[in-house]
Design a protein around this motif. Structure first.
Motif, PDB file in Angstrom:
ATOM      1  N   ILE A 226     -24.294 -32.280 -83.139  1.00  0.00           N
ATOM      2  CA  ILE A 226     -24.697 -31.364 -84.191  1.00  0.00           C
ATOM      3  C   ILE A 226     -25.486 -32.187 -85.202  1.00  0.00           C
ATOM      4  N   ASP A 227     -25.917 -31.590 -86.275  1.00  0.00           N
ATOM      5  CA  ASP A 227     -26.820 -32.276 -87.202  1.00  0.00           C
ATOM      6  C   ASP A 227     -26.175 -33.409 -87.992  1.00  0.00           C
ATOM      7  N   VAL A 228     -24.865 -33.458 -88.012  1.00  0.00           N
ATOM      8  CA  VAL A 228     -24.156 -34.470 -88.798  1.00  0.00           C
ATOM      9  C   VAL A 228     -23.274 -35.288 -87.859  1.00  0.00           C
ATOM     10  N   PRO A 229     -23.379 -36.612 -87.878  1.00  0.00           N
ATOM     11  CA  PRO A 229     -22.486 -37.426 -87.052  1.00  0.00           C
ATOM     12  C   PRO A 229     -21.011 -37.109 -87.364  1.00  0.00           C
ATOM     13  N   MET A 230     -20.174 -37.208 -86.364  1.00  0.00           N
ATOM     14  CA  MET A 230     -18.776 -36.819 -86.505  1.00  0.00           C
ATOM     15  C   MET A 230     -18.072 -37.577 -87.630  1.00  0.00           C
ATOM     16  N   HIS A 231     -18.342 -38.872 -87.763  1.00  0.00           N
ATOM     17  CA  HIS A 231     -17.641 -39.630 -88.804  1.00  0.00           C
ATOM     18  C   HIS A 231     -18.057 -39.174 -90.203  1.00  0.00           C
ATOM     19  N   GLN A 232     -19.277 -38.685 -90.354  1.00  0.00           N
ATOM     20  CA  GLN A 232     -19.708 -38.151 -91.649  1.00  0.00           C
ATOM     21  C   GLN A 232     -19.171 -36.735 -91.866  1.00  0.00           C
ATOM     22  N   LEU A 233     -19.156 -35.943 -90.815  1.00  0.00           N
ATOM     23  CA  LEU A 233     -18.620 -34.585 -90.903  1.00  0.00           C
ATOM     24  C   LEU A 233     -17.144 -34.624 -91.284  1.00  0.00           C
ATOM     25  N   ALA A 234     -16.421 -35.609 -90.764  1.00  0.00           N
ATOM     26  CA  ALA A 234     -14.993 -35.744 -91.072  1.00  0.00           C
ATOM     27  C   ALA A 234     -14.765 -35.939 -92.568  1.00  0.00           C
ATOM     28  N   LYS A 235     -15.687 -36.593 -93.235  1.00  0.00           N
ATOM     29  CA  LYS A 235     -15.565 -36.791 -94.685  1.00  0.00           C
ATOM     30  C   LYS A 235     -15.728 -35.472 -95.438  1.00  0.00           C
ATOM     31  N   SER A 236     -16.479 -34.538 -94.868  1.00  0.00           N
ATOM     32  CA  SER A 236     -16.731 -33.251 -95.527  1.00  0.00           C
ATOM     33  C   SER A 236     -15.675 -32.200 -95.218  1.00  0.00           C
ATOM     34  N   VAL A 237     -15.282 -32.107 -93.941  1.00  0.00           N
ATOM     35  CA  VAL A 237     -14.392 -31.007 -93.533  1.00  0.00           C
ATOM     36  C   VAL A 237     -13.042 -31.488 -93.022  1.00  0.00           C
TER      37      VAL A 237
END
Length: 194
Positions: free
Chosen positions: A117-128
């Motif tokens: 998806i548009d956001v790497p998983m490790h960065q997405l984890a910080k958001s959601v």
């Protein structure tokens, strides 16, 4: 245009010997080795898949009243999959599009499906949160698996084929993020290799 193919043109640059490029008179090529520099114009007003395959099917314009349970507007991949799932559930469905079926953004796409998806998983984890980030990635992987099964059920060949992909750091500064991405995907059961 020399080398023109399906809207993409390759223009030869001036040919140079490796001595001229590397400024190494002792390179051993005796001036016979040449490099041909081709530049690609990747912008074209013509959809690649239309040029490659032509119109695969042509459907008549809707001229009469049609009674269905659901009408799907848009005959691209999203509309086609929506209609397929509704039809599989026994629901009467029709697909309409103002153009030929598959002629919008689907026709102009790369036709490359990735679970990214548009956001790497490790960065997405910080958001959601890590759990929801992992779920997002697993749902994307599952969607591609389901699409592969649908393609196998089709009466005609679909061209669906699995290909490996490479995720790399383009700069040294990106290595830490790549390591984090590897670790979180591995932790959540996503097949990754170093």
């Amino acid at each position: 245009t020399p080398g023109q193919f399906a809207g993409f043109d390759a223009q030869p640059a001036p040919i140079e010997c490796c001595r001229q490029i590397n400024d190494q008179p002792g390179c051993g090529c005796n001036g016979d080795f040449v490099l041909l520099n081709l530049s690609m114009n990747l912008h074209t007003p013509h959809p690649y898949w239309l040029l490659k395959n032509g119109l695969l099917c042509e459907y008549p314009a809707l001229r009469n009243t049609l009674k269905v349970d659901y009408l799907v507007m848009g005959g691209g991949i999203t509309g086609a999959l929506t209609a397929w799932y509704l039809a599989q559930a026994g629901i009467q469905v029709a697909v309409v599009d103002r153009r030929h079926i598959g002629m919008g953004s689907t026709c102009a796409s790369t036709a490359l499906l990735q679970y990214e998806i548009d956001v790497p998983m490790h960065q997405l984890a910080k958001s959601v949160g890590e759990k929801d980030a992992a779920r997002s990635y697993h749902l994307c992987i599952h969607a591609i698996d389901k699409l592969e099964l649908i393609c196998k059920k089709m009466p005609l060949p679909t061209g669906f084929e699995r290909k490996p992909s490479v995720y790399y750091a383009s700069r040294k500064a990106d290595l830490e993020g790549l390591d984090q991405e590897y670790a979180i995907r591995k932790k959540h059961g996503i097949r990754v290799e170093r």
